[in-house]
Design a protein around this motif. Structure first.
Motif, mmCIF file in Angstrom:
data_model
loop_
_atom_site.group_PDB
_atom_site.id
_atom_site.type_symbol
_atom_site.label_atom_id
_atom_site.label_comp_id
_atom_site.label_asym_id
_atom_site.label_seq_id
_atom_site.Cartn_x
_atom_site.Cartn_y
_atom_site.Cartn_z
ATOM 1 N N ASP A 191 -38.738 45.357 -63.207
ATOM 2 C CA ASP A 191 -39.099 44.889 -61.855
ATOM 3 C C ASP A 191 -38.339 43.612 -61.504
ATOM 4 N N ILE A 192 -38.218 42.723 -62.475
ATOM 5 C CA ILE A 192 -37.512 41.452 -62.206
ATOM 6 C C ILE A 192 -36.038 41.730 -61.910
ATOM 7 N N ILE A 193 -35.424 42.615 -62.697
ATOM 8 C CA ILE A 193 -33.999 42.913 -62.498
ATOM 9 C C ILE A 193 -33.802 43.640 -61.166
ATOM 10 N N ALA A 194 -34.674 44.615 -60.880
ATOM 11 C CA ALA A 194 -34.540 45.362 -59.624
ATOM 12 C C ALA A 194 -34.591 44.406 -58.442
ATOM 13 N N SER A 195 -35.502 43.453 -58.520
ATOM 14 C CA SER A 195 -35.671 42.540 -57.402
ATOM 15 C C SER A 195 -34.527 41.526 -57.325
ATOM 16 N N THR A 196 -34.133 40.966 -58.465
ATOM 17 C CA THR A 196 -33.137 39.891 -58.453
ATOM 18 C C THR A 196 -31.729 40.405 -58.169
ATOM 19 N N ASN A 210 -41.127 55.407 -61.587
ATOM 20 C CA ASN A 210 -40.276 55.294 -60.390
ATOM 21 C C ASN A 210 -38.817 55.539 -60.769
ATOM 22 N N ASP A 211 -38.041 55.921 -59.760
ATOM 23 C CA ASP A 211 -36.658 56.343 -59.981
ATOM 24 C C ASP A 211 -35.824 55.291 -60.710
ATOM 25 N N PHE A 212 -35.973 54.059 -60.260
ATOM 26 C CA PHE A 212 -35.162 52.986 -60.823
ATOM 27 C C PHE A 212 -35.473 52.803 -62.321
ATOM 28 N N ALA A 213 -36.785 52.762 -62.620
ATOM 29 C CA ALA A 213 -37.189 52.562 -64.020
ATOM 30 C C ALA A 213 -36.708 53.734 -64.883
ATOM 31 N N THR A 214 -36.792 54.949 -64.326
ATOM 32 C CA THR A 214 -36.379 56.124 -65.098
ATOM 33 C C THR A 214 -34.894 56.033 -65.427
ATOM 34 N N LYS A 215 -34.078 55.628 -64.438
ATOM 35 C CA LYS A 215 -32.633 55.539 -64.686
ATOM 36 C C LYS A 215 -32.338 54.417 -65.683
ATOM 37 N N CYS A 216 -33.107 53.337 -65.601
ATOM 38 C CA CYS A 216 -32.897 52.238 -66.550
ATOM 39 C C CYS A 216 -33.147 52.709 -67.969
ATOM 40 N N THR A 217 -34.224 53.469 -68.155
ATOM 41 C CA THR A 217 -34.526 53.906 -69.524
ATOM 42 C C THR A 217 -33.533 54.972 -69.999
ATOM 43 N N THR A 218 -33.006 55.771 -69.057
ATOM 44 C CA THR A 218 -31.983 56.742 -69.456
ATOM 45 C C THR A 218 -30.748 55.996 -69.950
ATOM 46 N N PHE A 219 -30.456 54.873 -69.281
ATOM 47 C CA PHE A 219 -29.247 54.136 -69.664
ATOM 48 C C PHE A 219 -29.347 53.576 -71.075
ATOM 49 N N VAL A 220 -30.556 53.064 -71.428
ATOM 50 C CA VAL A 220 -30.667 52.487 -72.781
ATOM 51 C C VAL A 220 -30.821 53.559 -73.860
ATOM 52 N N PHE A 257 -26.917 53.899 -59.748
ATOM 53 C CA PHE A 257 -26.894 52.445 -59.568
ATOM 54 C C PHE A 257 -25.930 52.048 -58.439
ATOM 55 N N LEU A 258 -24.748 52.699 -58.428
ATOM 56 C CA LEU A 258 -23.756 52.372 -57.386
ATOM 57 C C LEU A 258 -24.322 52.652 -55.996
ATOM 58 N N ASP A 259 -25.001 53.787 -55.892
ATOM 59 C CA ASP A 259 -25.580 54.201 -54.619
ATOM 60 C C ASP A 259 -26.648 53.199 -54.137
ATOM 61 N N VAL A 260 -27.501 52.791 -55.083
ATOM 62 C CA VAL A 260 -28.563 51.835 -54.742
ATOM 63 C C VAL A 260 -27.932 50.539 -54.219
ATOM 64 N N ILE A 261 -26.911 50.070 -54.949
ATOM 65 C CA ILE A 261 -26.294 48.794 -54.553
ATOM 66 C C ILE A 261 -25.600 48.945 -53.195
ATOM 67 N N ARG A 262 -24.882 50.080 -52.999
ATOM 68 C CA ARG A 262 -24.168 50.266 -51.728
ATOM 69 C C ARG A 262 -25.137 50.245 -50.548
ATOM 70 N N LYS A 263 -26.261 50.946 -50.699
ATOM 71 C CA LYS A 263 -27.229 51.007 -49.586
ATOM 72 C C LYS A 263 -27.764 49.613 -49.261
ATOM 73 N N THR A 264 -28.108 48.852 -50.303
ATOM 74 C CA THR A 264 -28.668 47.519 -50.049
ATOM 75 C C THR A 264 -27.614 46.607 -49.419
ATOM 76 N N VAL A 265 -26.386 46.682 -49.947
ATOM 77 C CA VAL A 265 -25.318 45.839 -49.411
ATOM 78 C C VAL A 265 -25.088 46.177 -47.934
ATOM 79 N N PHE A 321 -24.995 45.085 -61.898
ATOM 80 C CA PHE A 321 -25.368 45.963 -63.010
ATOM 81 C C PHE A 321 -25.481 45.163 -64.314
ATOM 82 N N LEU A 322 -24.639 44.140 -64.411
ATOM 83 C CA LEU A 322 -24.621 43.283 -65.584
ATOM 84 C C LEU A 322 -25.965 42.605 -65.833
ATOM 85 N N PHE A 323 -26.662 42.325 -64.754
ATOM 86 C CA PHE A 323 -27.982 41.721 -64.894
ATOM 87 C C PHE A 323 -28.847 42.669 -65.717
ATOM 88 N N TYR A 324 -28.679 43.935 -65.430
ATOM 89 C CA TYR A 324 -29.433 44.934 -66.173
ATOM 90 C C TYR A 324 -28.883 45.081 -67.589
#
Ligand code: HEM
Length: 523
Positions: A191-196, A210-220, A257-265, A321-324
């Motif tokens: 949650d902290i990384i998603a927000s920051t 949630n989608d974000f958490a699921t992708k984070c755990t897939t990555f690790v 991750f790229l998609d999430v960042i692009r939409k927010t940007v 992404f590096l934050f993550y």
């Protein structure tokens, strides 16, 4: 078809014999690398070199390489050599030499030796992986985003996530239900990384699916392709891997991750949104080429944009992404180990609670950035936790320029991998007597001053020291205060003590987890 002798069979046998002889000669030659240089090594096992226990998952790699440090030191050596299969690895055991590598002669060891492919896999081009001028330029651009002023600016995000953490703790104290702390702190960290870094409000604590958490755990928990790349990067030239367009990250996860960042940007740029987070600072770097204290993401006047210091969208995405990448497991492990040690050492916990109460009284119960910085004992307890559980037990550095070991004629050649044995140094009884004991007093100003500057390396040292360390320390302080101000923490019998660490993975994770009980304070 007959080539060398009168029979195909003889040809075949001859070929096999020649092949095997060449292979054995080559293998033995490779494994004599350190001996030829007069550097002590440990017995190797075919074909693993010194990695048999790691590959067969009999021991975590951090502990196995730590045991090599102990062997070399027992034999009175300042350094030694090991082999990852046939790849030579240099292991310094002397703290002056460690400092020389990480700091004094940094330009000889300026790379982590990690593979990245900015074009084929933009998210891999983050600061931890970059090398040479690319790294230097990016480090200069990012340094202003991690100053104490900028961490202070993001403090509210930590407080908001900490509030939710506190609510969960409250529920557990009411129901008396035991919980696994690493699971909870991982969800909190997401949650902290998603927000920051991504500008997203997730609630993984209450909604872990949630989608974000699921992708984070897939990555690790990387798939086979990612694991193969991770292995290949040790043995094949990175230029070749780039030419073959080998990716680092699983494309599904990376695209998410790229998609999430692009939409927010896009959203922020279109609506000129100002949010006090890391993504805002990256947007300033992208559009203005500077990091500023104002809320503006676009140039203030014609010609303000400094193209030489600005970053592209892909670079922005990689650093978000590096934050993550840099902050997820490292921070969540630190918080969970701190709770373990406090539960296991009630005297330390009580002392910390007393300090929290005292500082809170001074600040009228307000949890502020400044009040946290006044909690000296808490800081010492965290530094001691980082000593016992360094998230990165072996810090990899690649030699980027031939380096002569001071006082010897031995040259560490460009391209050689060096493992800084952080975990072994932290458990060296000559440096930390009774190293298994959790003792925050080791980090009083007086005791710290007595130690060598490279005796404590959880965040590395020198120009490549962890850029996120202030943020990580602030995160754990918020978590500890949120719980310890009102609750006592005890260890549940489900926790296996002493720990047996999992034998696989990048980080040291205790088998069976850390199970905690919390109860409302009565004192
Ligand atoms: C307890 C938490 C953390 C620990 C123990 C930790 C540990 C480390 C270590 C050991 C290094 C290598 C330093 C060296 O080579 O000398 C490093 C580098 C780095 N860390 Fe952290 N880290 C933590 C949290 C974070 C966070 C929250 C971020 C967020 C952005 C982060 C970002 C980075 C980056 C970008 C680098 C590479 C710096 C460079 O190569 O210039 N880390 N960290």
């Amino acid at each position: 078809m007959v080539l060398l002798t009168s029979s195909f069979l003889y040809d075949l046998v001859l070929f096999v014999v020649i092949f095997l002889t060449t292979f054995i000669l080559y293998y033995n030659y490779k494994l004599s690398y350190w001996k030829r240089r007069g550097v002590i090594t440990r017995k190797t096992v075919f074909p693993y070199g010194n990695a048999e226990k790691i590959v067969k998952q009999k021991l975590h790699f951090g502990l196995e390489w730590a045991s090599m440090y102990n062997d070399f030191k027992k034999k009175g050596q300042r350094y030694g050599g090991g082999y990852l299969f046939i790849k030579p690895v240099f292991i310094p055991c002397d703290l002056d030499l460690v400092k020389d590598i990480l700091q004094t002669n940094f330009n000889h060891f300026s790379s982590h030796g990690i593979y990245y492919n900015e074009e084929g896999d933009p998210l891999s081009g983050h600061l931890f992986a970059l090398d040479g001028e690319r790294w230097r330029n990016m480090r200069v651009k990012l340094t202003p985003t991690f100053t104490s002023g900028k961490i202070k600016m993001m403090f509210n995000i930590l407080i908001k996530c900490g509030d939710i953490f506190e609510q969960v703790i409250e529920k557990h104290s009411e129901t008396g239900e035991v919980f696994e702390i690493k699971d909870l702190t991982s969800r909190l960290t997401i949650d902290i990384i998603a927000s920051t870094a991504f500008g997203l409000v997730t609630n993984s604590i209450e909604d872990p699916g949630n989608d974000f958490a699921t992708k984070c755990t897939t990555f690790v928990a990387p798939g086979i392709q990612t694991i193969i790349t991770q292995v290949l990067q040790f043995f094949l030239p990175h230029s070749f891997l780039r030419m073959a367009n080998i990716r680092v990250n699983d494309p599904t996860v990376a695209n998410f991750f790229l998609d999430v960042i692009r939409k927010t940007v896009d959203y922020r740029e279109k609506n000129n949104v100002y949010r006090k987070d890391f993504l805002h600072l990256l947007l300033q770097l992208k559009n203005r080429g500077v990091v500023s204290d104002d809320g503006k993401i676009f140039p203030q006047n014609d010609g303000e944009k400094n193209s030489a210091t600005s970053i592209t969208f892909n670079q922005l995405a990689a650093q978000a992404f590096l934050f993550y990448f840099g902050g997820f497991d490292t921070s969540s492990n630190l918080v969970s180990y701190a709770f373990f040690e406090l539960a296991y050492n009630p005297d330390v916990q009580k002392k910390l609670q007393a300090e929290i109460k005292k500082v809170f009284e001074k600040y009228d119960g307000d949890l502020t950035y400044d009040s946290l910085n006044e909690m000296k004992y808490m800081h010492m307890a965290i530094l001691e936790t980082l000593r016992k559980y360094p998230a990165v037990p072996i810090n990899p550095r690649q030699c980027t320029k031939d380096y002569k070991i001071p006082g010897t004629n031995i040259v560490i050649e460009k391209g050689t991998t060096t493992f800084i044995p952080t975990m072994a140094i932290h458990y060296d009884p000559d440096i930390y007597p009774d190293p298994d004991k959790f003792d925050p007093e080791r980090f009083s100003d007086e005791n710290k001053a007595k130690r060598h500057p490279s005796a404590w390396l959880p965040f590395g040292l020198g120009p490549r020291e962890c850029i996120g360390l202030r943020f990580a320390l602030m995160q754990i302080k918020v978590c500890l205060v949120k719980v310890l101000k009102d609750y006592d923490v005890t260890l549940n019998e489900k926790t296996i003590v002493p720990f047996r660490f999992q034998k696989h993975g990048l980080f040291l994770v205790p088998e069976g987890g850390i199970w905690i009980n919390v109860s409302k304070q009565t004192h």
